[in-house]
Design a protein around this motif. Structure first.
Motif, PDB file in Angstrom:
ATOM      1  N   UNK A 271      13.493  16.406  -8.027  1.00  0.00           N
ATOM      2  CA  UNK A 271      12.048  16.344  -8.250  1.00  0.00           C
ATOM      3  C   UNK A 271      11.692  15.173  -9.174  1.00  0.00           C
ATOM      4  N   UNK A 272      10.655  14.452  -8.824  1.00  0.00           N
ATOM      5  CA  UNK A 272      10.163  13.248  -9.516  1.00  0.00           C
ATOM      6  C   UNK A 272      10.974  12.002  -9.172  1.00  0.00           C
ATOM      7  N   UNK A 273      12.016  12.128  -8.348  1.00  0.00           N
ATOM      8  CA  UNK A 273      12.720  10.936  -7.862  1.00  0.00           C
ATOM      9  C   UNK A 273      11.865  10.242  -6.822  1.00  0.00           C
ATOM     10  N   UNK A 274      11.783   8.936  -6.941  1.00  0.00           N
ATOM     11  CA  UNK A 274      11.003   8.115  -6.020  1.00  0.00           C
ATOM     12  C   UNK A 274      11.917   7.021  -5.486  1.00  0.00           C
ATOM     13  N   UNK A 275      12.221   7.079  -4.195  1.00  0.00           N
ATOM     14  CA  UNK A 275      13.108   6.080  -3.594  1.00  0.00           C
ATOM     15  C   UNK A 275      12.303   5.146  -2.708  1.00  0.00           C
ATOM     16  N   UNK A 276      12.558   3.847  -2.855  1.00  0.00           N
ATOM     17  CA  UNK A 276      11.996   2.839  -1.958  1.00  0.00           C
ATOM     18  C   UNK A 276      13.150   2.241  -1.164  1.00  0.00           C
ATOM     19  N   UNK A 277      12.940   2.073   0.147  1.00  0.00           N
ATOM     20  CA  UNK A 277      13.999   1.624   1.044  1.00  0.00           C
ATOM     21  C   UNK A 277      13.515   0.456   1.893  1.00  0.00           C
ATOM     22  N   UNK A 278      14.382  -0.553   2.039  1.00  0.00           N
ATOM     23  CA  UNK A 278      14.128  -1.648   2.970  1.00  0.00           C
ATOM     24  C   UNK A 278      14.468  -1.139   4.370  1.00  0.00           C
ATOM     25  N   UNK A 279      13.445  -0.949   5.186  1.00  0.00           N
ATOM     26  CA  UNK A 279      13.622  -0.324   6.490  1.00  0.00           C
ATOM     27  C   UNK A 279      14.284  -1.242   7.512  1.00  0.00           C
ATOM     28  N   UNK A 280      14.461  -2.508   7.176  1.00  0.00           N
ATOM     29  CA  UNK A 280      15.095  -3.443   8.100  1.00  0.00           C
ATOM     30  C   UNK A 280      16.592  -3.598   7.812  1.00  0.00           C
ATOM     31  N   UNK A 281      17.016  -3.242   6.599  1.00  0.00           N
ATOM     32  CA  UNK A 281      18.418  -3.491   6.219  1.00  0.00           C
ATOM     33  C   UNK A 281      19.170  -2.240   5.761  1.00  0.00           C
ATOM     34  N   UNK A 282      18.499  -1.083   5.728  1.00  0.00           N
ATOM     35  CA  UNK A 282      19.153   0.153   5.288  1.00  0.00           C
ATOM     36  C   UNK A 282      18.864   1.285   6.264  1.00  0.00           C
ATOM     37  N   UNK A 283      19.891   2.074   6.564  1.00  0.00           N
ATOM     38  CA  UNK A 283      19.709   3.330   7.282  1.00  0.00           C
ATOM     39  C   UNK A 283      19.729   4.461   6.277  1.00  0.00           C
ATOM     40  N   UNK A 284      18.955   5.495   6.556  1.00  0.00           N
ATOM     41  CA  UNK A 284      18.926   6.648   5.663  1.00  0.00           C
ATOM     42  C   UNK A 284      19.003   7.922   6.496  1.00  0.00           C
ATOM     43  N   UNK A 285      19.392   9.009   5.859  1.00  0.00           N
ATOM     44  CA  UNK A 285      19.472  10.296   6.543  1.00  0.00           C
ATOM     45  C   UNK A 285      19.472  11.420   5.537  1.00  0.00           C
ATOM     46  N   UNK A 286      19.623  12.648   6.049  1.00  0.00           N
ATOM     47  CA  UNK A 286      19.737  13.814   5.155  1.00  0.00           C
ATOM     48  C   UNK A 286      20.416  14.930   5.910  1.00  0.00           C
ATOM     49  N   UNK A 287      21.078  15.792   5.151  1.00  0.00           N
ATOM     50  CA  UNK A 287      21.763  16.931   5.760  1.00  0.00           C
ATOM     51  C   UNK A 287      20.768  18.055   6.035  1.00  0.00           C
ATOM     52  N   UNK A 288      21.216  19.011   6.835  1.00  0.00           N
ATOM     53  CA  UNK A 288      20.383  20.175   7.170  1.00  0.00           C
ATOM     54  C   UNK A 288      20.057  20.969   5.909  1.00  0.00           C
ATOM     55  N   UNK A 289      18.913  21.643   5.910  1.00  0.00           N
ATOM     56  CA  UNK A 289      18.556  22.519   4.789  1.00  0.00           C
ATOM     57  C   UNK A 289      17.819  23.736   5.334  1.00  0.00           C
TER      58      UNK A 289
END
Length: 271
Positions: free
Chosen positions: A236-254
């Motif tokens: 909570x309160x974490x703020x992530x910024x991602x370069x959508x052209x050079x980084x892939x992102x994902x997340x596990x099931x919840x």
């Protein structure tokens, strides 16, 4: 989850930084270009006051780039939370709680956004929802070790692949399906998502050659089983910024349906 959480994450603690929003935005843009992402810890928001959190998130995002709409209703701030009652034939990852495999956002768009930010309001308390990151640099590093790397990269860069548009993002709601086409790789850019490509192949309008599909399958294996992938929790309160052209992102099931993040997509400001 079998993967061990890796802690060499590019963190910046906002509470200890004493940075103004302007100076913070300068740091974020620098890291988006050099690292590909940054996680701002302890961003100055009350996670129970969603309206205030939206306002502060948008204020900072406007210093980083130009916020853009998610859909035809000009919705700039988008909720990321499980929508179990959604009847969409093609759900986007922001609507469900299943695993979101490594991907880029808006790969189904004519021009995917340059950056996006995610602000965590409520973390999943079930132990799931682990975030993952993998850079294009490390994907290419793994890919170039393969014997047929040159021909694979040529196919992925010079031919168009079909991506099916999730229902919630379709421009024409009356159309049963909608596609966009583009190469998976461009110079210092990638667009990739397993389900929107593989679901597109179920339709006769989405034609790919055998060579294209074979190249995709090899790239998929490289991406989904890569030792360079980083795993971590967004608190909570974490703020992530991602370069959508050079980084892939994902997340596990919840399973915790109270998990709640908000997203803003941005394009670079013209110099």
């Amino acid at each position: 989850m079998t993967n061990t959480l890796i802690q060499n994450i590019n963190y910046l603690d906002y509470k200890d930084s004493n940075l103004s929003y302007f100076d913070l935005a300068v740091r974020i843009k620098k890291d988006l270009d050099s690292v590909g992402y940054i996680v701002i810890q302890n961003f100055n928001v009350d996670t129970d006051n969603v309206e205030e959190a939206n306002q502060k998130f948008l204020e900072l995002s406007e210093l980083i780039g130009t916020p853009i709409s998610h859909d035809g209703n000009n919705k700039i701030i988008w909720d990321i939370k499980s929508a179990s009652k959604s009847k969409s034939f093609i759900k986007t990852y922001s609507e469900h709680s299943h695993e979101a495999e490594l991907h880029t956002d808006s790969q189904y768009s004519f021009y995917p956004e340059d950056y996006f930010g995610l602000l965590t309001l409520k973390k999943a308390e079930c132990g799931g929802g682990v975030s993952s990151l993998l850079s294009l640099k490390n994907i290419l590093k793994t890919l170039t070790e393969l014997e047929n790397a040159k021909s694979l990269i040529e196919i992925l860069s010079s031919t168009d692949y079909p991506f099916i548009v999730p229902n919630v993002f379709k421009k024409r709601k009356e159309d049963k399906v909608e596609f966009n086409y583009g190469p998976i790789l461009r110079e210092n850019e990638i667009r990739f998502r397993v389900d929107t490509f593989e679901k597109a192949l179920m339709h006769k309008e989405a034609i790919c050659s055998t060579a294209q599909i074979e190249a995709y399958q090899i790239l998929k294996e490289v991406i989904l089983n890569n030792s360079f992938t980083q795993y971590f929790y967004l608190e909570p309160k974490d703020l992530i910024f991602i370069n959508n052209k050079t980084m892939l992102h994902g997340r596990s099931e919840f399973s915790d349906e109270k998990r709640h993040l908000i997203r803003i997509r941005m394009n670079k400001n013209s110099e």
